[in-house]
Design an enzyme around this catalytic site. Sequence first.
Site, mmCIF file in Angstrom:
data_model
loop_
_atom_site.group_PDB
_atom_site.id
_atom_site.type_symbol
_atom_site.label_atom_id
_atom_site.label_comp_id
_atom_site.label_asym_id
_atom_site.label_seq_id
_atom_site.Cartn_x
_atom_site.Cartn_y
_atom_site.Cartn_z
ATOM 1 N N SER A 127 0.953 -1.221 -0.109
ATOM 2 C CA SER A 127 0.292 -0.498 -0.256
ATOM 3 C C SER A 127 0.647 1.096 0.363
ATOM 4 C CB SER A 127 -0.929 -0.165 1.478
ATOM 5 O OG SER A 127 -1.383 1.535 1.952
ATOM 6 N N TYR A 152 -1.917 -1.805 11.269
ATOM 7 C CA TYR A 152 -2.605 -2.126 9.816
ATOM 8 C C TYR A 152 -0.864 -1.678 8.883
ATOM 9 C CZ TYR A 152 -3.871 -1.755 4.602
ATOM 10 O OH TYR A 152 -3.977 -1.890 3.308
ATOM 11 N N LYS A 156 1.576 -4.096 6.590
ATOM 12 C CA LYS A 156 2.443 -3.749 4.776
ATOM 13 C C LYS A 156 4.054 -3.598 5.109
ATOM 14 C CE LYS A 156 -1.798 -4.581 3.352
ATOM 15 N NZ LYS A 156 -1.917 -6.269 2.589
HETATM 16 C C1 UD1 Z 1 -5.906 4.447 3.391
HETATM 17 C C2 UD1 Z 1 -4.919 4.115 3.039
HETATM 18 C C3 UD1 Z 1 -4.738 2.697 2.718
HETATM 19 C C4 UD1 Z 1 -5.411 2.297 2.636
HETATM 20 C C5 UD1 Z 1 -6.849 2.038 2.946
HETATM 21 C C6 UD1 Z 1 -7.260 0.862 3.807
HETATM 22 C C7 UD1 Z 1 -3.040 5.691 3.367
HETATM 23 C C8 UD1 Z 1 -2.351 7.193 2.509
HETATM 24 N N1 UD1 Z 1 -3.631 5.477 2.377
HETATM 25 O O1 UD1 Z 1 -6.694 5.086 2.763
HETATM 26 O O2 UD1 Z 1 -3.598 2.278 2.638
HETATM 27 O O3 UD1 Z 1 -5.637 0.401 2.123
HETATM 28 O O4 UD1 Z 1 -6.627 2.887 4.319
HETATM 29 O O5 UD1 Z 1 -8.796 1.685 4.033
HETATM 30 O O6 UD1 Z 1 -2.571 5.825 4.501
HETATM 31 N N2 UD1 Z 1 -13.094 10.289 3.677
HETATM 32 C C9 UD1 Z 1 -13.918 11.424 3.674
HETATM 33 N N3 UD1 Z 1 -15.820 10.279 4.257
HETATM 34 C C10 UD1 Z 1 -15.495 9.349 4.119
HETATM 35 C C11 UD1 Z 1 -14.705 8.332 3.810
HETATM 36 C C12 UD1 Z 1 -13.590 9.115 3.512
HETATM 37 O O7 UD1 Z 1 -14.120 12.589 3.564
HETATM 38 O O8 UD1 Z 1 -16.279 9.014 5.210
HETATM 39 C C13 UD1 Z 1 -11.875 11.191 2.722
HETATM 40 C C14 UD1 Z 1 -10.435 10.769 3.860
HETATM 41 O O9 UD1 Z 1 -10.125 11.198 4.738
HETATM 42 C C15 UD1 Z 1 -10.044 10.169 2.446
HETATM 43 C C16 UD1 Z 1 -10.475 10.111 1.238
HETATM 44 O O10 UD1 Z 1 -11.793 10.299 1.636
HETATM 45 O O11 UD1 Z 1 -8.918 11.744 2.545
HETATM 46 C C17 UD1 Z 1 -10.754 8.819 1.135
HETATM 47 O O12 UD1 Z 1 -10.693 7.449 2.351
HETATM 48 P P1 UD1 Z 1 -10.642 6.655 2.273
HETATM 49 O O13 UD1 Z 1 -11.325 5.884 1.409
HETATM 50 O O14 UD1 Z 1 -10.815 5.731 3.859
HETATM 51 O O15 UD1 Z 1 -9.110 5.550 1.655
HETATM 52 P P2 UD1 Z 1 -7.216 6.272 3.031
HETATM 53 O O16 UD1 Z 1 -7.692 6.802 4.217
HETATM 54 O O17 UD1 Z 1 -6.878 6.747 2.277
#
Ligand code: UD1
Length: 341
Positions: A127, A152, A156
């Site tokens: 990841s 987690y 990795k």
């Molecule tokens: C993270 C990890 C990734 C991992 C994944 C597993 C990092 C950079 N990435 O992804 O390696 O495989 O978790 O779950 O560490 N968001 C919202 N509202 C929501 C949900 C998410 O605003 O309800 C935003 C988050 O703040 C983020 C983006 O959407 O900015 C993506 O979030 P998400 O899909 O959870 O993935 P990551 O956190 O990027």
Amino acid sequence: MKEKILVTGGTGYIGSHTTVELQKAGYEVVIIDNLSNSNEAVLDGIEAITGVRPVFVKGDCTDLETLKKLFKENPGIKGIINFAASKAVGESVQKPLLYYRNNLNTLINLLELMPENGVEGIVFSSSCTVYGEPDQNPIDETAPIKPATSPYGNTKQISEEIIEDYVKSGAPIKSILLRYFNPIGAHPSALIGELPLGVPQNLVPYLTQTAAGIRKELTVFGDDYNTPDGSCIRDYIDVVDLAKAHVIAMKRMLENKDTAAVEVFNLGTGNGLSVLQLINAFEEATGVPVPHKIGERRAGDIEKIWADPKKANEVLGWKAEADIKDTMRNAWAWQCKVTEK
Ligand code: UD1
């Protein structure tokens, strides 16, 4: 028919899409999955797309005896793609031992059984989380690995090190470590996709469930980041593009004798999108509104990260091709299908 490939976690989100692409490329697939975060009906979806039902073993890769039996009953496996792992960042903070046990014991068991069963290569799902908060974007594979911020993420990092140490010890195997950015979307047939259990933690499943009326509104976690619109930036990669990279990686390990024993590739598009841009892309692609509000930052979130995928583009000859709007339409078609059921 090409070689036989073991796909651990093959009924899961990325595993099922990769199984489809492997079968389309002529490989024979054996899946092992404990169904902890998926169900057996996924096999029907795979079969409906490719016309071939993969061999399925319900079992847990943390159990060495289960794997020994699998190799005995399915002789001739040449490669492994290891998706069998727990992947929720928040849960890993609450249940660290579960994460270390599942993710590390699975990998160790597989590595241990590879040489004696003639398995030549393993593709490992890593990841972009190994980079932590990047000093600069886009980020390439030479960037430093930062201390992990969750169990987690630590699994990795440790897994990558375990593979490297094992290969250095002279084990007769090869490995390709694939560092995924943010996989999203679903197969264009809407026959397979992501099936989160309970309340989704990841952005796109939460977004599509909100659009479907299952959730009241989506919370954008923070709009005061140092980004153009204040929301976090990620590199969202279509799951079918991602799946195809695994097939190329497997072929490279099994057929190309001159490659290094361990190689690492970023899998991303090279484009960063903010949370608000992604919501917009969804609404424009589908015409369906996503009720959303701005909320607090989520603890542990990275501000911005996107890939430099040049190495994968040039060395693997792989490139993310999907248009974000098509990806959003596929995610929505899948959500509609799941909601109907
Ligand atoms: C993270 C990890 C990734 C991992 C994944 C597993 C990092 C950079 N990435 O992804 O390696 O495989 O978790 O779950 O560490 N968001 C919202 N509202 C929501 C949900 C998410 O605003 O309800 C935003 C988050 O703040 C983020 C983006 O959407 O900015 C993506 O979030 P998400 O899909 O959870 O993935 P990551 O956190 O990027």
